[in-house]
Design a protein around this motif. Structure first.
Motif, short mmCIF file in Angstrom:
data_model
loop_
_atom_site.label_atom_id
_atom_site.label_comp_id
_atom_site.label_asym_id
_atom_site.label_seq_id
_atom_site.Cartn_x
_atom_site.Cartn_y
_atom_site.Cartn_z
N SER A 161 38.75 44.73 34.34
CA SER A 161 39.57 45.48 33.55
C SER A 161 39.86 45.38 32.01
O SER A 161 40.36 44.79 32.11
CB SER A 161 41.15 45.69 34.54
N HIS A 178 36.28 41.05 39.96
CA HIS A 178 35.68 42.17 38.49
C HIS A 178 36.78 42.46 37.82
O HIS A 178 38.38 41.81 38.19
CB HIS A 178 36.59 43.68 39.87
N LYS A 213 32.65 40.16 43.43
CA LYS A 213 34.01 40.21 42.95
C LYS A 213 33.78 38.36 41.99
O LYS A 213 32.32 37.81 42.39
CB LYS A 213 34.49 39.35 44.12
N VAL A 237 40.94 47.10 39.78
CA VAL A 237 40.26 46.37 40.66
C VAL A 237 40.59 44.90 40.63
O VAL A 237 40.28 44.79 41.99
CB VAL A 237 39.69 45.69 38.69
N ASN A 257 38.78 43.02 44.24
CA ASN A 257 39.02 41.51 44.50
C ASN A 257 40.23 41.02 45.68
O ASN A 257 39.94 39.70 45.16
CB ASN A 257 40.00 41.35 42.36
N CYS A 262 36.04 48.80 33.95
CA CYS A 262 36.21 48.67 35.60
C CYS A 262 34.15 47.56 35.79
O CYS A 262 33.74 48.17 34.48
CB CYS A 262 36.25 48.98 36.76
#
Length: 207
Positions: A106, A104, A102, A32, A36, A73
């Motif tokens: 986790s 993202h 965006k 991620v 991002n 994710c």
């Protein structure tokens, strides 16, 4: 692709080495942070010092990465795989493109979802300001800024001091953190300010 040349460049904003994948949570954090940012590449079967060990089970590595990308994710990621052969060893190359969705998140071991960005060769927890910039930046809508005394005071401060943190901005204008963050997000999105994230702090400078 010249594997050795890429390894010699070392880990950085767009490159990370992994001997093997042992944790979906940990690899999701790295993926991620790439998505991002500006995208990135994982080389599985390579030690931190650049030694090529190769993977023992390429299928298992693919499974772990795919599982992490889809279930750890949010929104899910779609990694791109390629096998590279070097001296009878197999290195699994995994590309994570820059995302258009965006930010993202986790999933961490504590069961919470966090946003990470890539800073040099580390995946760093994103601040509230950065998360808002990622979210609103993905909307592709212009930001109309009305310069009040607060924005003007901030820019005057930056003319003298060159940089400022959220805490310093709050103290400068005697305003709350949330209001300060909203102003900073607008100024970053409008291209007036640049946000700089390190492992230890986050600060802002004039563009």
């Amino acid at each position: 692709m010249n594997l050795k040349r890429q390894i010699l460049e070392g880990e950085g904003v767009k490159l990370d080495f992994k001997k093997t994948i042992t944790s979906c949570e940990k690899i999701a954090k790295t993926m991620v942070s790439f998505a991002n940012n500006i995208g990135g590449r994982l080389l599985i079967g390579v030690l931190d010092d650049g030694t090529i060990k190769g993977v023992k089970d390429e299928t298992e590595e693919r499974y772990m990465i795919t599982r992490a990308a889809h279930f750890f994710c949010r929104p899910a990621l779609d990694p791109i795989f390629e096998e590279i052969y070097y001296d009878d060893k197999t290195v699994l190359m995994v590309d994570i493109p820059e995302s258009t969705e965006k930010p993202h998140y986790s999933l961490a071991e504590d069961g919470k979802w966090w946003v990470y960005i890539r800073v040099k060769d580390k995946s760093v927890l994103a601040s509230k300001v950065v998360v808002d910039v990622l979210r609103r930046g993905a909307d592709e809508k212009g930001v109309l800024i009305e310069y009040s005394s607060k924005e003007k005071a901030l820019l005057e401060h930056l003319d003298k001091k060159e940089r400022i943190t959220v805490k310093e901005f709050c103290a400068l204008l005697n305003i709350g953190r949330r209001r300060a963050q909203r102003i900073l997000v607008d100024l970053v999105l409008s291209g007036v300010l640049a946000v700089h994230t390190t492992e230890k702090e986050e600060f802002y400078t004039a563009m």
